[in-house]
Design a protein around this motif. Structure first.
Motif, PDB file in Angstrom:
ATOM      1  N   GLN A 132       0.827  -1.204   0.000  1.00 57.17           N
ATOM      2  CA  GLN A 132       0.000   0.000   0.000  1.00 57.17           C
ATOM      3  C   GLN A 132       0.874   1.273   0.000  1.00 57.17           C
ATOM      4  O   GLN A 132       2.042   1.248   0.345  1.00 57.17           O
ATOM      5  N   THR A 183       3.719   8.461   4.862  1.00 55.16           N
ATOM      6  CA  THR A 183       4.813   9.005   5.697  1.00 55.16           C
ATOM      7  C   THR A 183       6.005   9.423   4.843  1.00 55.16           C
ATOM      8  O   THR A 183       6.565  10.519   5.029  1.00 55.16           O
ATOM      9  N   LEU A 200       5.308  12.647   3.015  1.00 55.09           N
ATOM     10  CA  LEU A 200       5.389  13.799   3.931  1.00 55.09           C
ATOM     11  C   LEU A 200       6.830  14.161   4.265  1.00 55.09           C
ATOM     12  O   LEU A 200       7.175  15.325   4.453  1.00 55.09           O
ATOM     13  N   THR A 223       0.966  25.991   1.579  1.00 59.84           N
ATOM     14  CA  THR A 223      -0.174  26.457   2.373  1.00 59.84           C
ATOM     15  C   THR A 223      -1.244  25.376   2.540  1.00 59.84           C
ATOM     16  O   THR A 223      -2.009  25.366   3.499  1.00 59.84           O
ATOM     17  N   ASP A 224      -1.256  24.482   1.617  1.00 56.16           N
ATOM     18  CA  ASP A 224      -2.347  23.481   1.620  1.00 56.16           C
ATOM     19  C   ASP A 224      -1.846  22.167   0.994  1.00 56.16           C
ATOM     20  O   ASP A 224      -1.076  22.200   0.030  1.00 56.16           O
ATOM     21  N   MET A 225      -2.254  21.095   1.563  1.00 53.21           N
ATOM     22  CA  MET A 225      -1.853  19.776   1.037  1.00 53.21           C
ATOM     23  C   MET A 225      -3.062  18.835   1.147  1.00 53.21           C
ATOM     24  O   MET A 225      -3.633  18.697   2.230  1.00 53.21           O
ATOM     25  N   PHE A 279      -4.513  14.964   0.089  1.00 53.73           N
ATOM     26  CA  PHE A 279      -4.224  13.626  -0.485  1.00 53.73           C
ATOM     27  C   PHE A 279      -5.496  12.769  -0.424  1.00 53.73           C
ATOM     28  O   PHE A 279      -6.208  12.753   0.579  1.00 53.73           O
ATOM     29  N   LYS A 316      -6.720   8.842  -1.440  1.00 49.32           N
ATOM     30  CA  LYS A 316      -6.319   7.522  -1.945  1.00 49.32           C
ATOM     31  C   LYS A 316      -7.336   7.038  -2.981  1.00 49.32           C
ATOM     32  O   LYS A 316      -8.544   7.051  -2.735  1.00 49.32           O
ATOM     33  N   TYR A 350       4.743  20.969  11.000  1.00 49.36           N
ATOM     34  CA  TYR A 350       4.614  19.977   9.942  1.00 49.36           C
ATOM     35  C   TYR A 350       5.209  18.621  10.355  1.00 49.36           C
ATOM     36  O   TYR A 350       4.650  17.563  10.071  1.00 49.36           O
ATOM     37  N   GLY A 395       3.917  14.707  10.382  1.00 48.78           N
ATOM     38  CA  GLY A 395       4.646  13.578   9.764  1.00 48.78           C
ATOM     39  C   GLY A 395       4.801  12.420  10.731  1.00 48.78           C
ATOM     40  O   GLY A 395       4.586  11.259  10.369  1.00 48.78           O
ATOM     41  N   ILE A 422       1.420  10.630  11.272  1.00 48.40           N
ATOM     42  CA  ILE A 422       1.060   9.757  10.143  1.00 48.40           C
ATOM     43  C   ILE A 422       1.944   8.502  10.143  1.00 48.40           C
ATOM     44  O   ILE A 422       1.468   7.382   9.900  1.00 48.40           O
ATOM     45  N   ASN A 423       3.210   8.697  10.495  1.00 50.43           N
ATOM     46  CA  ASN A 423       4.133   7.541  10.554  1.00 50.43           C
ATOM     47  C   ASN A 423       3.669   6.518  11.593  1.00 50.43           C
ATOM     48  O   ASN A 423       3.684   5.308  11.353  1.00 50.43           O
ATOM     49  N   THR A 453      -4.838   2.366   7.380  1.00 50.37           N
ATOM     50  CA  THR A 453      -4.525   2.975   6.081  1.00 50.37           C
ATOM     51  C   THR A 453      -5.048   4.413   6.065  1.00 50.37           C
ATOM     52  O   THR A 453      -6.190   4.669   6.477  1.00 50.37           O
ATOM     53  N   VAL A 454      -4.184   5.328   5.581  1.00 46.13           N
ATOM     54  CA  VAL A 454      -4.619   6.723   5.440  1.00 46.13           C
ATOM     55  C   VAL A 454      -5.351   6.837   4.107  1.00 46.13           C
ATOM     56  O   VAL A 454      -4.756   6.656   3.044  1.00 46.13           O
ATOM     57  N   GLU A 455      -6.627   7.065   4.174  1.00 43.22           N
ATOM     58  CA  GLU A 455      -7.439   7.126   2.954  1.00 43.22           C
ATOM     59  C   GLU A 455      -7.457   8.549   2.376  1.00 43.22           C
ATOM     60  O   GLU A 455      -7.348   8.729   1.170  1.00 43.22           O
ATOM     61  N   GLU A 456      -7.588   9.505   3.246  1.00 49.02           N
ATOM     62  CA  GLU A 456      -7.601  10.917   2.807  1.00 49.02           C
ATOM     63  C   GLU A 456      -6.825  11.743   3.828  1.00 49.02           C
ATOM     64  O   GLU A 456      -6.829  11.433   5.022  1.00 49.02           O
ATOM     65  N   PHE A 457      -6.212  12.774   3.301  1.00 48.55           N
ATOM     66  CA  PHE A 457      -5.364  13.587   4.181  1.00 48.55           C
ATOM     67  C   PHE A 457      -5.410  15.035   3.679  1.00 48.55           C
ATOM     68  O   PHE A 457      -5.165  15.293   2.500  1.00 48.55           O
ATOM     69  N   THR A 458      -5.765  15.926   4.546  1.00 44.60           N
ATOM     70  CA  THR A 458      -5.758  17.361   4.160  1.00 44.60           C
ATOM     71  C   THR A 458      -5.029  18.145   5.257  1.00 44.60           C
ATOM     72  O   THR A 458      -5.397  18.041   6.433  1.00 44.60           O
ATOM     73  N   LEU A 459      -4.014  18.882   4.809  1.00 47.10           N
ATOM     74  CA  LEU A 459      -3.236  19.682   5.782  1.00 47.10           C
ATOM     75  C   LEU A 459      -3.261  21.136   5.298  1.00 47.10           C
ATOM     76  O   LEU A 459      -2.924  21.407   4.138  1.00 47.10           O
ATOM     77  N   ARG A 460      -3.688  21.994   6.187  1.00 43.21           N
ATOM     78  CA  ARG A 460      -3.817  23.416   5.773  1.00 43.21           C
ATOM     79  C   ARG A 460      -3.095  24.298   6.800  1.00 43.21           C
ATOM     80  O   ARG A 460      -3.243  24.075   8.012  1.00 43.21           O
ATOM     81  N   TYR A 461      -2.354  25.177   6.248  1.00 41.59           N
ATOM     82  CA  TYR A 461      -1.651  26.120   7.142  1.00 41.59           C
ATOM     83  C   TYR A 461      -2.563  27.317   7.369  1.00 41.59           C
ATOM     84  O   TYR A 461      -2.947  28.009   6.444  1.00 41.59           O
ATOM     85  N   GLU A 492      -2.713  30.580   9.630  1.00 37.26           N
ATOM     86  CA  GLU A 492      -1.976  31.386  10.608  1.00 37.26           C
ATOM     87  C   GLU A 492      -2.849  32.399  11.335  1.00 37.26           C
ATOM     88  O   GLU A 492      -2.400  33.051  12.264  1.00 37.26           O
TER      89      GLU A 492
END
Lengths: 517, 174
Positions: A416, A420, A423, A437-439, A441, A443, B122, B126, B129-130, B140-148, B150
């Motif tokens: 899979q 990690t 990232l 600013t934005d990420m 993902f 699957k 950040y 990481g 998630i690890n 399992t990570v199916e979806e991931f959204t990271l927003r900064y 401030e």
């Protein structure tokens, strides 16, 4: 199963009912009583004989249905001669032709049978020819029929009595002579056998006058010296004839069968002519059984042993007569063709061997295959969820289904997309002056997904520098191991010049997805 | 004439017939044996193929059994607790965490959880998630959204990163 032995002698009829070797009943009927029965001369002797026998059978409760008949030499034609070796199919007609020389009747009037033995010394076939005039045979068979008896065989009494030699423990190997003297019948038979096969046989009577009435005073008194002289003369004639006919076959041993009382006189006579006979005492055979010690009785007894002890000849006049009987079938041409057929047993054996070989060869090939099959069935892998009778096609389908399931599990657990590493790679790929600013993902499949990276690049005075920073970022991402494969398709999807806190920057969006081949 | 000829050679003819009949019987026996051999040979071939497939199926079944033991050894109520523990270990704060409707297929049962968290930096994200991806329970990570972010209230408290993550775990059906 009981059997009747009937000896039709010249003066007496002897009947013995036998079960195995045990005598059940025995009767002796003098023929004089047949002649004396009734004074009516118009009644035929045969009818008188049947009536007398029926009466005796009734009196003695004899109800046996099968009979073997022995006849004296006066009723039969016993001839021995030699023939060249001929094909079997020609032998019968050749013997019939040859026999014409030796018999005083028309061959058509005689019922006959024969037995062959190949003589190595002369390289010829020795033949014993046994015949009886049809008329005489019909007479005896008619008597038996009226007595409701089934004739099994009709034999020569001199050969029948040879069974008693075997019963008395005398071996018939080699060349042996047998002299049988019947005091009552005043008959003598002289036979020579080679290993049980008759080479020579002759009958003669001791009565001075064969036509003389038996109940005459002369016959009753007996002329001993005359009889002794006749025995000497006829025995010498018989022996000389045999020696002339078979000069190379010297009699090694001789047996005498006679009444105990007359044996000494007979032995002396035979010794005089050069034949040393050993007397065979038959009395021990009949110990514990009260029976008359007479040769004519012994002959009837020997007949009744037909099924128990093999005789010297297989020739059977009853069967020979049956073969002659014209039937509806034998009148057909095809039936005529079928008569006298002789099967070659070597060919039958060859046929059996062929069949055996075909079967054996098949089994030879089949056995290892069956063993292999059994071995495979024993080694049948046990799968609890599947019936052992499941067809191959179904097994393949089940195998495919399991394979797909397993592949999916392998993919899920081992292959899979781990986020990690992604990232970890992103900050390393970002050059100075570029920040995210934005990420996002998402699957899409087990080993792949879609990643969108949004950020800002510092422009400074030169707008191109901002774009260069983004390109460097994209190049670095492409070189990163984490972005190979499932996220290897990296593209800049938008670039916009904006101000951030009054500083000009380039806003960008980078999209990463699986490479499309 | 014909009859005479037949009569003369009848023994030869009958013996020849016997021989021919014997040949035919032998041939028939041979053919039956060969048919039986062909049948057994087919059975042997079929059994060899069956055994091969059954051997493979047996091995696959064992492997699936191992996977099943591995995947089904976890407990569903442990998932959210683990996520919370991981966040704590990495300095993240859990804003919300809830299970989503489970997906039921022929072979699997998939449990999915939606988690919203805030992070100081950040690298903390990481690490988080690890920890999820390296856990033996197979998450399992199916979806991931990271927003900064401030400017938000939380950002001002020192957590400028908003993280929304959808995590799934699978159970194998019998």
């Amino acid at each position: 199963m009981s059997l009747l032995g009937i000896y039709f002698g010249s003066r007496f009829i002897n009947v013995v009912e036998l079960q195995n070797k045990k005598i059940l009943r025995n009767i002796q009927i003098p023929l004089s009583s047949v002649l004396a029965q009734g004074d009516n001369e118009k009644i035929p002797t045969d009818i008188k004989l049947v009536a007398l026998l029926k009466d005796e059978f009734r009196k003695h409760n004899i109800d046996t249905k099968e009979a073997v008949v022995a006849l004296s030499g006066k009723d039969l034609l016993i001839r021995t001669f030699s023939m060249p070796v001929l094909p079997r199919e020609e032998m019968a007609s050749a013997i019939s032709f040859e026999a014409k020389k030796y018999i005083p009747f028309k061959i058509e009037d005689v019922v006959s049978d024969f037995e062959l033995r190949y003589d190595r010394a002369s390289r010829r076939n020795l033949v014993v020819y046994v015949g009886i005039r049809k008329e005489a045979l019909e007479k005896y068979l008619s008597v038996l029929k009226q007595l409701q008896l089934i004739p099994i065989s009709l034999e020569y009494s001199a050969f029948s009595i040879l069974r008693l030699l075997r019963l008395a423990g005398q071996r018939d190997k080699g060349l042996i002579g047998v002299v049988c003297v019947d005091d009552q019948e005043e008959e003598v038979s002289f036979s020579v056998l080679e290993n049980g096969y008759p080479l020579f046989s002759r009958d003669f009577t001791l009565a001075a006058d064969a036509d003389r009435p038996v109940n005459s005073p002369e016959a009753a008194a007996g002329d001993i010296s005359l009889k002794v002289e006749k025995l000497r003369t006829e025995s010498r004639v018989s022996l000389d004839y045999y020696r002339r006919k078979f000069p190379a076959k010297e009699i090694k041993k001789a047996f005498l069968l006679s009444s105990y009382e007359s044996r000494a006189d007979i032995e002396t006579v035979l010794r005089d002519i050069g034949l040393n006979c050993s007397y065979v005492n038959l009395s021990p055979i009949f110990k514990n059984q009260s029976i008359p010690s007479q040769i004519s009785f012994y002959k009837a007894y020997a007949c009744a042993l037909f099924k128990t002890i093999k005789g010297p000849l297989k020739a059977n006049l009853v069967e020979a007569k049956a073969k002659l009987k014209p039937s509806a079938i034998s009148r057909l041409p095809a039936a005529g063709l079928l008569s006298g057929l002789r099967l070659d047993f070597r060919l039958i054996l060859l046929g059996v061997v062929f069949c055996g070989l075909a079967y054996g060869y098949g089994q030879y090939q089949l056995k290892p295959l069956q063993a292999r099959l059994e071995q495979l069935l024993a080694a049948h892998p046990q799968v609890t969820t599947i019936s052992p009778d499941t067809a191959y096609e179904q097994l393949v389908q089940i195998g495919d289904k399991y394979g797909k399931k397993l592949a999916a599990l392998d993919q899920m657990v081992n292959k899979q997309q781990y986020f990690t590493a992604v990232l970890n790679a992103i900050p390393r790929a970002a050059p100075k002056g570029l920040w995210l600013t934005d990420m996002t993902f998402r699957k899409i499949s087990v080993d792949g997904g879609e990643l969108n990276l949004s950020g800002l690049a510092y422009v400074s005075q030169d707008k191109v520098a901002g774009t260069n920073l983004i390109n460097t970022f994209v190049d670095n991402l492409r070189q990163s191991a984490a972005f190979q494969g499932s996220l290897g398709n990296i593209q800049i999807t938008s670039l916009d010049s904006v101000e951030k806190d009054k500083i000009p920057v380039t806003k960008f969006i980078v999209s990463c997805s699986a490479k499309v081949d | 004439m014909k009859q005479e000829l037949l009569s003369k050679h009848k023994n030869k003819i009958i013996n020849l017939i016997i021989l021919l009949v014997a040949f035919n019987i032998a041939k028939s026996i041979y053919q039956k044996q060969m048919a039986a051999i062909a049948q057994v040979r087919d059975q042997v071939d079929a059994q060899v193929k069956n055994n091969e497939v059954l051997g493979e199926i047996s091995a696959q079944e064992k492997k699936i059994g191992i996977y099943k033991d591995y995947l089904n050894s976890k407990k569903i109520d442990e998932v959210l607790r683990n996520i919370s523990e991981f966040a704590q270990q990495c300095g993240l704060e859990v804003s919300s965490a809830r299970p989503l409707p489970k997906q039921d297929s022929a072979d699997y049962l998939v449990h999915t959880f939606q988690c919203n968290l805030v992070a100081k930096d950040y690298h903390a994200v990481g690490r988080f998630i690890n920890l999820i991806e390296s856990h033996p329970n197979v998450y399992t990570v199916e979806e991931f959204t990271l927003r900064y972010n401030e400017t938000g209230e939380i950002a001002l408290k020192g957590f400028p990163y908003d993280l929304a993550v959808r995590i799934s775990t699978v159970f194998l059906k019998s």
